[in-house]
Design a protein around this motif. Structure first.
Motif, PDB file in Angstrom:
ATOM      1  N   SER A   8      37.712  30.519  15.585  1.00  0.00           N
ATOM      2  CA  SER A   8      37.607  28.708  16.107  1.00  0.00           C
ATOM      3  C   SER A   8      39.204  28.664  16.470  1.00  0.00           C
ATOM      4  N   THR A   9      39.413  27.993  16.507  1.00  0.00           N
ATOM      5  CA  THR A   9      40.858  27.783  17.768  1.00  0.00           C
ATOM      6  C   THR A   9      41.489  26.746  16.025  1.00  0.00           C
ATOM      7  N   GLY A  43      32.711  27.358  17.382  1.00  0.00           N
ATOM      8  CA  GLY A  43      33.582  26.142  16.924  1.00  0.00           C
ATOM      9  C   GLY A  43      32.425  24.864  16.547  1.00  0.00           C
ATOM     10  N   ARG A  44      33.590  24.631  15.831  1.00  0.00           N
ATOM     11  CA  ARG A  44      33.464  23.468  14.599  1.00  0.00           C
ATOM     12  C   ARG A  44      33.458  22.327  15.077  1.00  0.00           C
ATOM     13  N   GLY A  45      32.631  21.357  14.795  1.00  0.00           N
ATOM     14  CA  GLY A  45      32.797  19.401  14.783  1.00  0.00           C
ATOM     15  C   GLY A  45      33.066  19.949  13.051  1.00  0.00           C
ATOM     16  N   GLN A  55      28.505  21.554  14.830  1.00  0.00           N
ATOM     17  CA  GLN A  55      28.778  22.766  16.067  1.00  0.00           C
ATOM     18  C   GLN A  55      29.357  21.844  16.983  1.00  0.00           C
ATOM     19  N   TYR A  98      39.842  24.028  24.642  1.00  0.00           N
ATOM     20  CA  TYR A  98      39.684  24.539  22.934  1.00  0.00           C
ATOM     21  C   TYR A  98      41.231  25.198  22.806  1.00  0.00           C
ATOM     22  N   ASP A 135      35.486  10.756  19.009  1.00  0.00           N
ATOM     23  CA  ASP A 135      34.631  10.835  19.747  1.00  0.00           C
ATOM     24  C   ASP A 135      35.853  10.035  21.091  1.00  0.00           C
ATOM     25  N   LYS A 157      30.426  11.362  25.556  1.00  0.00           N
ATOM     26  CA  LYS A 157      31.239  12.035  24.567  1.00  0.00           C
ATOM     27  C   LYS A 157      31.297  13.088  25.112  1.00  0.00           C
ATOM     28  N   GLY A 168      38.690  19.428  21.633  1.00  0.00           N
ATOM     29  CA  GLY A 168      38.031  19.858  23.147  1.00  0.00           C
ATOM     30  C   GLY A 168      37.233  18.908  23.400  1.00  0.00           C
ATOM     31  N   GLU A 198      19.770  18.652  23.071  1.00  0.00           N
ATOM     32  CA  GLU A 198      19.917  17.527  21.835  1.00  0.00           C
ATOM     33  C   GLU A 198      21.378  17.522  22.341  1.00  0.00           C
TER      34      GLU A 198
HETATM   35  C1  BT5 Z   1      33.894  16.969  17.062  1.00  0.00           C
HETATM   36  O1  BT5 Z   1      32.949  16.422  15.776  1.00  0.00           O
HETATM   37  O2  BT5 Z   1      33.822  16.283  17.630  1.00  0.00           O
HETATM   38  C2  BT5 Z   1      34.704  18.026  16.362  1.00  0.00           C
HETATM   39  C3  BT5 Z   1      35.009  18.766  17.952  1.00  0.00           C
HETATM   40  C4  BT5 Z   1      36.139  19.650  17.731  1.00  0.00           C
HETATM   41  C5  BT5 Z   1      36.299  21.157  18.876  1.00  0.00           C
HETATM   42  C6  BT5 Z   1      37.472  21.784  18.664  1.00  0.00           C
HETATM   43  S1  BT5 Z   1      37.580  23.116  19.839  1.00  0.00           S
HETATM   44  C7  BT5 Z   1      39.205  23.631  19.305  1.00  0.00           C
HETATM   45  C8  BT5 Z   1      39.119  23.380  18.086  1.00  0.00           C
HETATM   46  N1  BT5 Z   1      38.094  24.533  16.977  1.00  0.00           N
HETATM   47  C9  BT5 Z   1      37.686  23.726  16.213  1.00  0.00           C
HETATM   48  O3  BT5 Z   1      36.284  24.959  15.603  1.00  0.00           O
HETATM   49  N2  BT5 Z   1      37.088  22.581  16.680  1.00  0.00           N
HETATM   50  C10 BT5 Z   1      38.117  22.403  17.373  1.00  0.00           C
HETATM   51  P1  BT5 Z   1      31.827  15.883  15.426  1.00  0.00           P
HETATM   52  O4  BT5 Z   1      32.128  14.863  15.157  1.00  0.00           O
HETATM   53  O5  BT5 Z   1      31.458  16.300  13.925  1.00  0.00           O
HETATM   54  O6  BT5 Z   1      30.501  16.386  16.085  1.00  0.00           O
HETATM   55  C11 BT5 Z   1      29.810  17.012  16.447  1.00  0.00           C
HETATM   56  C12 BT5 Z   1      28.625  16.826  17.682  1.00  0.00           C
HETATM   57  O7  BT5 Z   1      29.033  16.589  18.703  1.00  0.00           O
HETATM   58  C13 BT5 Z   1      27.680  18.482  17.490  1.00  0.00           C
HETATM   59  O8  BT5 Z   1      26.853  18.125  15.993  1.00  0.00           O
HETATM   60  C14 BT5 Z   1      26.709  18.094  18.896  1.00  0.00           C
HETATM   61  O9  BT5 Z   1      25.540  16.592  18.497  1.00  0.00           O
HETATM   62  C15 BT5 Z   1      27.760  17.340  19.767  1.00  0.00           C
HETATM   63  N3  BT5 Z   1      28.689  18.210  20.164  1.00  0.00           N
HETATM   64  C16 BT5 Z   1      28.713  19.576  20.137  1.00  0.00           C
HETATM   65  N4  BT5 Z   1      29.256  20.113  21.663  1.00  0.00           N
HETATM   66  C17 BT5 Z   1      29.522  19.096  22.017  1.00  0.00           C
HETATM   67  C18 BT5 Z   1      30.183  18.993  23.256  1.00  0.00           C
HETATM   68  N5  BT5 Z   1      30.810  20.666  23.622  1.00  0.00           N
HETATM   69  N6  BT5 Z   1      30.381  17.830  24.009  1.00  0.00           N
HETATM   70  C19 BT5 Z   1      30.238  16.700  23.287  1.00  0.00           C
HETATM   71  N7  BT5 Z   1      29.202  16.839  22.694  1.00  0.00           N
HETATM   72  C20 BT5 Z   1      28.876  17.769  21.453  1.00  0.00           C
END
Ligand code: BT5
Length: 326
Positions: free
Chosen positions: A91-92, A118-120, A125, A135, A179, A186, A209, A222
């Protein structure tokens, strides 16, 4: 490092061949080492013409986000002047956190072409396949109190939305808290992590991201229902470098405004972008589900909700679902 130096030399003479001998003399390495370097660059997508008589010439660069690709096009004053680039990382954000603990400076950026984990937010994820998306994590050391840290998320959301609009001409909306949506799907997400004491922030890792050249069918079922990419919305593949340049410019601009002028201007810009006022929402926060009307964001970035019976509630963290259009 060596490959970066070779590239730098090739770029300095874009139309002329550069002999292997000349490169080896300037970099003080053997001709074989140069030859190996050229092959490594080719496997990364660089098109390099080789002639036994004249030497090497760079024909085309891939859309990689390496420092040597990014630096020549960056228009920022300080953000992204140091870029840590990786082909793959867990994860970055995790990498940037480590670097910040070890003293990395404000504005240093970590970029990966793909993320294994990669973390949300809240342990979720972030789908991070190689080369297609962006990223990125930025190290910030804001002089604000920890209770204002959420405003960094709002600030970054405005910057990301502005960058997307400038780049694509499309009109993104921000959904509280993190978001960026195009057509209600998204296209980008933000993940802020902070390291602080009670009254002082040591650093914030601002993770972003952005889905850029991902095709819809590449998402899992999903995610497909809730996600989109710039390519899908614009109907054409886009240059990741060109977008990154605008994104860093907007982030530097909005962060500087926030640090110099305070939160009011951030909150106003956020309200203009979020259109949340008066919307019926369902909020999930720490396992609790609340239904109500979104009234505003508070001065610290919390969502203010009016629930049944006119009671007002502040939500500091959680997920929002829109129940119906305004
Ligand atoms: C986010 O979390 O929206 C935060 C995303 C942040 C990602 C960046 S990438 C660089 C940096 N390094 C990391 O490890 N993370 C950050 P959240 O609001 O919790 O949304 C996550 C939810 O979005 C997941 O449960 C999926 O439903 C959906 N999701 C996952 N991957 C996606 C994608 N590529 N595009 C759109 N939705 C996605």
């Amino acid at each position: 490092m060596m490959d970066e130096k070779i590239l730098q030399l090739l770029r300095e003479s874009p139309s002329d061949f550069l002999s292997g001998e000349e490169i080896s003399r300037r970099l003080k390495v053997s001709r074989t080492a140069i030859w190996k370097g050229m092959n490594r660059l080719r496997t990364q997508g660089y098109e390099i013409e080789a002639s036994t008589r004249s030497g090497y010439r760079l024909i085309r660069s891939p859309d990689l986000l390496t420092p040597s690709e990014i630096k020549p096009i960056l228009k920022t004053k300080w953000m992204g002047k140091t870029v840590h680039h990786f082909h793959s990382l867990d994860s970055t954000n995790s990498k940037a956190y480590q670097l910040a603990l070890n003293g990395a400076k404000e504005g240093e950026v970590v970029i990966a072409e793909s993320q294994e984990k990669g973390r949300g937010r809240m342990g979720r994820q972030w789908f991070s396949p190689p080369f297609l998306n962006l990223y990125l994590s930025i190290i910030l050391r804001p002089k604000i109190s920890p209770h204002q840290a959420s405003l960094i998320t709002l600030m970054a959301a405005i910057a990301a939305a502005d960058a997307i609009q400038k780049f694509s001409g499309l009109l993104p909306l921000i959904k509280w808290p993190n978001d960026i949506l195009l057509r209600d799907r998204k296209v980008a997400g933000l993940l802020n992590e902070i390291h602080s004491e009670m009254d002082r922030i040591h650093f914030v890792i601002l993770g972003i991201g952005v889905n850029r050249n991902l095709d819809e069918k590449m998402f899992s079922k999903e995610i497909r229902a809730v996600a989109t990419s710039l390519k899908t919305e614009m109907g054409q593949a886009i240059s990741r470098k060109a977008f990154l340049r605008i994104l860093l410019q907007e982030l530097e601009k909005w962060y500087t405004i926030f640090m110099k002028e305070g939160s009011a201007i951030i909150l106003k810009a956020w309200r203009d972008r979020a259109h949340i006022k008066g919307r019926r929402v369902k909020v999930t926060s720490f396992g609790e589900k609340l239904i109500g009307i979104a009234v505003d964001v508070d001065s610290d970035g919390a969502l203010i909700l009016e629930t049944a019976g006119g009671k007002r509630k502040r939500v500091v963290a959680g997920d929002v679902e829109y129940r119906s259009q305004r």
